[in-house]
Design a protein around this motif. Structure first.
Motif, PDB file in Angstrom:
ATOM      1  N   LEU A 215       4.942   0.902   0.995  1.00  0.00           N
ATOM      2  CA  LEU A 215       6.318   0.536   1.360  1.00  0.00           C
ATOM      3  C   LEU A 215       6.497   0.429   2.873  1.00  0.00           C
ATOM      4  O   LEU A 215       7.486   0.886   3.432  1.00  0.00           O
ATOM      5  CB  LEU A 215       7.322   1.534   0.784  1.00  0.00           C
ATOM      6  CG  LEU A 215       7.688   1.388  -0.681  1.00  0.00           C
ATOM      7  CD1 LEU A 215       8.756   2.393  -1.073  1.00  0.00           C
ATOM      8  CD2 LEU A 215       8.148  -0.014  -1.025  1.00  0.00           C
ATOM      9  N   GLY A 216       5.484  -0.135   3.536  1.00  0.00           N
ATOM     10  CA  GLY A 216       5.575  -0.322   4.977  1.00  0.00           C
ATOM     11  C   GLY A 216       5.318   0.926   5.796  1.00  0.00           C
ATOM     12  O   GLY A 216       5.320   0.884   7.021  1.00  0.00           O
TER      13      GLY A 216
ATOM     14  N   ASP B 221       1.887   1.260  -4.104  1.00  0.00           N
ATOM     15  CA  ASP B 221       2.756   0.384  -3.312  1.00  0.00           C
ATOM     16  C   ASP B 221       3.427  -0.657  -4.207  1.00  0.00           C
ATOM     17  O   ASP B 221       4.645  -0.867  -4.120  1.00  0.00           O
ATOM     18  CB  ASP B 221       1.943  -0.306  -2.211  1.00  0.00           C
ATOM     19  CG  ASP B 221       2.807  -1.185  -1.333  1.00  0.00           C
ATOM     20  OD1 ASP B 221       3.750  -0.660  -0.689  1.00  0.00           O
ATOM     21  OD2 ASP B 221       2.561  -2.409  -1.293  1.00  0.00           O
ATOM     22  N   GLU B 222       2.641  -1.298  -5.074  1.00  0.00           N
ATOM     23  CA  GLU B 222       3.205  -2.314  -5.972  1.00  0.00           C
ATOM     24  C   GLU B 222       4.258  -1.718  -6.893  1.00  0.00           C
ATOM     25  O   GLU B 222       5.319  -2.304  -7.118  1.00  0.00           O
ATOM     26  CB  GLU B 222       2.090  -2.969  -6.793  1.00  0.00           C
ATOM     27  CG  GLU B 222       1.200  -3.884  -5.985  1.00  0.00           C
ATOM     28  CD  GLU B 222      -0.006  -4.381  -6.763  1.00  0.00           C
ATOM     29  OE1 GLU B 222      -0.269  -3.889  -7.894  1.00  0.00           O
ATOM     30  OE2 GLU B 222      -0.712  -5.252  -6.236  1.00  0.00           O
ATOM     31  N   LYS B 223       3.945  -0.549  -7.452  1.00  0.00           N
ATOM     32  CA  LYS B 223       4.892   0.079  -8.384  1.00  0.00           C
ATOM     33  C   LYS B 223       6.179   0.471  -7.663  1.00  0.00           C
ATOM     34  O   LYS B 223       7.284   0.263  -8.182  1.00  0.00           O
ATOM     35  CB  LYS B 223       4.242   1.300  -9.042  1.00  0.00           C
ATOM     36  CG  LYS B 223       5.035   1.910 -10.171  1.00  0.00           C
ATOM     37  CD  LYS B 223       5.306   0.961 -11.309  1.00  0.00           C
ATOM     38  CE  LYS B 223       4.103   0.702 -12.155  1.00  0.00           C
ATOM     39  NZ  LYS B 223       4.417  -0.143 -13.339  1.00  0.00           N
ATOM     40  N   MET B 224       6.049   1.020  -6.442  1.00  0.00           N
ATOM     41  CA  MET B 224       7.240   1.421  -5.698  1.00  0.00           C
ATOM     42  C   MET B 224       8.068   0.197  -5.288  1.00  0.00           C
ATOM     43  O   MET B 224       9.300   0.239  -5.334  1.00  0.00           O
ATOM     44  CB  MET B 224       6.851   2.264  -4.485  1.00  0.00           C
ATOM     45  CG  MET B 224       6.363   3.655  -4.889  1.00  0.00           C
ATOM     46  SD  MET B 224       5.914   4.702  -3.502  1.00  0.00           S
ATOM     47  CE  MET B 224       7.535   5.044  -2.794  1.00  0.00           C
ATOM     48  N   ARG B 225       7.412  -0.898  -4.921  1.00  0.00           N
ATOM     49  CA  ARG B 225       8.143  -2.123  -4.569  1.00  0.00           C
ATOM     50  C   ARG B 225       8.876  -2.677  -5.796  1.00  0.00           C
ATOM     51  O   ARG B 225      10.017  -3.121  -5.710  1.00  0.00           O
ATOM     52  CB  ARG B 225       7.199  -3.168  -3.989  1.00  0.00           C
ATOM     53  CG  ARG B 225       6.746  -2.842  -2.592  1.00  0.00           C
ATOM     54  CD  ARG B 225       5.811  -3.892  -2.004  1.00  0.00           C
ATOM     55  NE  ARG B 225       5.252  -3.437  -0.749  1.00  0.00           N
ATOM     56  CZ  ARG B 225       5.892  -3.429   0.407  1.00  0.00           C
ATOM     57  NH1 ARG B 225       7.147  -3.855   0.469  1.00  0.00           N
ATOM     58  NH2 ARG B 225       5.308  -2.992   1.490  1.00  0.00           N
ATOM     59  N   GLU B 226       8.186  -2.646  -6.938  1.00  0.00           N
ATOM     60  CA  GLU B 226       8.803  -3.111  -8.187  1.00  0.00           C
ATOM     61  C   GLU B 226      10.060  -2.292  -8.493  1.00  0.00           C
ATOM     62  O   GLU B 226      11.105  -2.845  -8.850  1.00  0.00           O
ATOM     63  CB  GLU B 226       7.785  -2.976  -9.326  1.00  0.00           C
ATOM     64  CG  GLU B 226       8.305  -3.316 -10.698  1.00  0.00           C
ATOM     65  CD  GLU B 226       7.282  -2.973 -11.772  1.00  0.00           C
ATOM     66  OE1 GLU B 226       7.702  -2.403 -12.803  1.00  0.00           O
ATOM     67  OE2 GLU B 226       6.091  -3.245 -11.581  1.00  0.00           O
TER      68      GLU B 226
ATOM     69  N   SER C 133      11.847  -0.550  -6.347  1.00  0.00           N
ATOM     70  CA  SER C 133      12.892  -0.728  -5.319  1.00  0.00           C
ATOM     71  C   SER C 133      13.705  -1.990  -5.585  1.00  0.00           C
ATOM     72  O   SER C 133      14.881  -2.059  -5.209  1.00  0.00           O
ATOM     73  CB  SER C 133      12.278  -0.769  -3.921  1.00  0.00           C
ATOM     74  OG  SER C 133      11.546  -1.960  -3.716  1.00  0.00           O
ATOM     75  N   GLU C 134      13.087  -2.979  -6.240  1.00  0.00           N
ATOM     76  CA  GLU C 134      13.812  -4.202  -6.600  1.00  0.00           C
ATOM     77  C   GLU C 134      14.813  -3.954  -7.728  1.00  0.00           C
ATOM     78  O   GLU C 134      15.687  -4.773  -7.978  1.00  0.00           O
ATOM     79  CB  GLU C 134      12.825  -5.298  -6.996  1.00  0.00           C
ATOM     80  CG  GLU C 134      11.989  -5.792  -5.833  1.00  0.00           C
ATOM     81  CD  GLU C 134      10.880  -6.731  -6.250  1.00  0.00           C
ATOM     82  OE1 GLU C 134      10.758  -7.041  -7.459  1.00  0.00           O
ATOM     83  OE2 GLU C 134      10.125  -7.152  -5.363  1.00  0.00           O
TER      84      GLU C 134
ATOM     85  N   LEU D 277      11.855   6.900  -5.391  1.00  0.00           N
ATOM     86  CA  LEU D 277      10.908   5.839  -5.715  1.00  0.00           C
ATOM     87  C   LEU D 277       9.525   6.414  -6.008  1.00  0.00           C
ATOM     88  O   LEU D 277       8.853   5.988  -6.949  1.00  0.00           O
ATOM     89  CB  LEU D 277      10.803   4.837  -4.563  1.00  0.00           C
ATOM     90  CG  LEU D 277      11.888   3.787  -4.470  1.00  0.00           C
ATOM     91  CD1 LEU D 277      11.755   3.011  -3.166  1.00  0.00           C
ATOM     92  CD2 LEU D 277      11.820   2.840  -5.653  1.00  0.00           C
TER      93      LEU D 277
END
Length: 114
Positions: A11-12, A35-40, A42-43, A52
């Motif tokens: 997440l940056g 990272d992918e799961k947390m970005r998903e 967060s959307e 998250l």
């Protein structure tokens, strides 16, 4: 064996982690998965890094447990991978046998010539 420092970004946010060199590839793949799961998530309007992270951990753990259950029940065996491994092993055995036969033949020829 010396541990290795590995930089990942989730997440940056950069994280410096330590692992055995043999585990580096798995650690990097794990960081990408998290990272992918947390970005998903967060959307989906889930806010807060802590929340998250917990939701991502639960989702990944759930996927792991489902996979373990299916493997335990014989539903998810990686048949193609097992077949590929067996073919490779058979080829290695064939090569070793052929090499052994060549060496044995060369030894017999040497003994006959002497």
């Amino acid at each position: 064996m010396t541990n290795k420092q590995v930089e990942v970004e989730i997440l940056g946010q950069p994280y410096r982690l330590v692992c055995a060199p043999a585990d580096e590839a798995v650690l990097l793949k794990s960081a990408v998965l998290v990272d992918e799961k947390m970005r998903e998530l967060s959307e989906r309007s889930i806010r807060g890094a802590d929340r998250l992270a917990v939701m991502a951990a639960l989702a990944i753990a759930s996927e792991l447990l489902k996979l373990q259950q299916s493997v335990h029940h014989g539903e998810a065996f990686p048949v193609a991978e097992i077949q590929r491994t067996m073919q490779n092993m058979n080829q290695q055995i064939d090569t070793a046998i052929k090499q052994s036969n060549i060496e044995h033949s060369n030894t017999e020829q040497s003994n006959t010539a002497a």
